[in-house]
Design an enzyme around this catalytic site. Sequence first.
Site, short mmCIF file in Angstrom:
data_model
loop_
_atom_site.label_atom_id
_atom_site.label_comp_id
_atom_site.label_asym_id
_atom_site.label_seq_id
_atom_site.Cartn_x
_atom_site.Cartn_y
_atom_site.Cartn_z
N GLU A 3 0.80 -1.23 0.00
CA GLU A 3 0.00 0.00 0.00
C GLU A 3 0.83 1.28 0.00
O GLU A 3 0.64 2.15 0.85
CB GLU A 3 -1.00 0.00 1.16
N GLU A 39 -5.41 -8.72 0.27
CA GLU A 39 -6.20 -8.38 1.45
C GLU A 39 -7.64 -8.13 1.03
O GLU A 39 -7.89 -7.56 -0.04
CB GLU A 39 -5.68 -7.11 2.15
#
Length: 469
Positions: free
Chosen positions: A165, A369
């Site tokens: 991220e 995720e």
Amino acid sequence: MVHQNMKPFPKDFLWGASTSAYQVEGAWNEDGKGPSVIDMKKHPEGTSDFKVASDHYHRYKEDIALFAEMGLKAYRFSIAWTRIYPNGTGEINQKGIDFYNNLINELLSYNIEPIVTMYHFDLPYALQQKGGWSNRETIDAFENYARTLFKYFGDRVKYWLTINEQNMMILHGSAIGTLDPNMKNPQKELYQQNHHMFLAQAKAINLCHEMCPNAKIGPAPNIAYVYPASSKPEDILAAQNFSSIRNWLYLDMPVFGRYNSVAWSYMEEKGCTPTIQEGDMEILESAKPDFIAFNYYATSTVAESKNNTSDKNPIGDQQITIGEPGFYRGVANPYLEKTQFGWEIDPIGFRITLCELNDRYNLPLLVTENGLGAYDKLEEGDVVNDDYRIEFLRKHIEQARLAISDGVNLIGYCPWSAIDLVSTHQGFSKRYGFIYVNRDEFDLKDLRRIKKKSFYWYKNVIATNGERL
Ligand code: BG6
């Protein structure tokens, strides 16, 4: 599209689950580990720190045995840079190498494929003190760290993720604890850091291909399709713009080796274009990922900016769009329900995001995720009835299968999280795992492991290769 003939999940589909080092391991200062920025950050009042977390460092064998019982084909975890290099560079900490060697070997003994994130928010604090990602030396430190990982673990690890991220570290650093509060001109500095992370990532990709020819490597941003609030052209433009800033900037670079043009104009408008040194673009163009890993929690919806402060949502985080006067305004999507923590739930948006990624980049996709944070309740007899989590995951897996039927090359699905852990910004009470860890925010209790209802459900999903949801 309505499919009369749904395609099955591929035979070798990577049914997995995910964690990250600082959220699950604990042992924050043991066996030579150095502090990371996460260890040194202030925690929001009422939420746990990461010192003990789920104590996975000491209980990894028990945890992996449970993962094997669940039938996991893959386990995505991150390596703590500060276990390998306590100061980010310098002497290798052999005990750190030993820990991850043992972890990887334990996984392989159960035929669980290790999927390794090289860096998940926990930059060594020693590097942060020298400027962190603002300092080009951090690029060299990351390259050196990457070389060490490939040297010691590259014989057994076939899937590598570079940086978790990166987009959220730039856009929501204050929510996830990676923003240095002492920055003088935050936006300018952040986009310079972003450029340096791109370079570090490119160098790691090239190194991986050179040192581990049988391994695959890819980036791991958080990707969310951005909806316009209406069919008003201004809203659509706002959605396109935000999507470039939030999503495509972070994939156009690794895949095509160029800055996304809308994101670049945005940086020009804001006076925060990075300084690009001679040779940088050649490095960025030379590195080609083998797949795209991405984290998906929900879509985002934006409207045209009203050009005033109401554009800015004060409670923004990784999934709640902040908005920016003059560019876009985050709005709630009236068609979507929300989790107990205010995150929208959008399984169809998952299919849309998968299809969009497939159309834009034409690379294999790996979901690293996806999951539901909730206040789980431990009931008598060690039972956790997390039907809401099962419902959430079932709907997302259904949409994943539809996306596969749409032609998306999806190679795996690793929900967040394999086991309860400390949420990045909302403590231990926001649980995501298939396995309950018996501790509270501040009371560590006995940390014993308890299989939730979702554990048995997911086990059956894997055993039937996604046929029985
Ligand atoms: C992602 C991160 O942003 O979302 C994870 O990669 C994080 O580290 C997950 O835990 C869920 O967010 P949170 O803040 O609810 O833990």
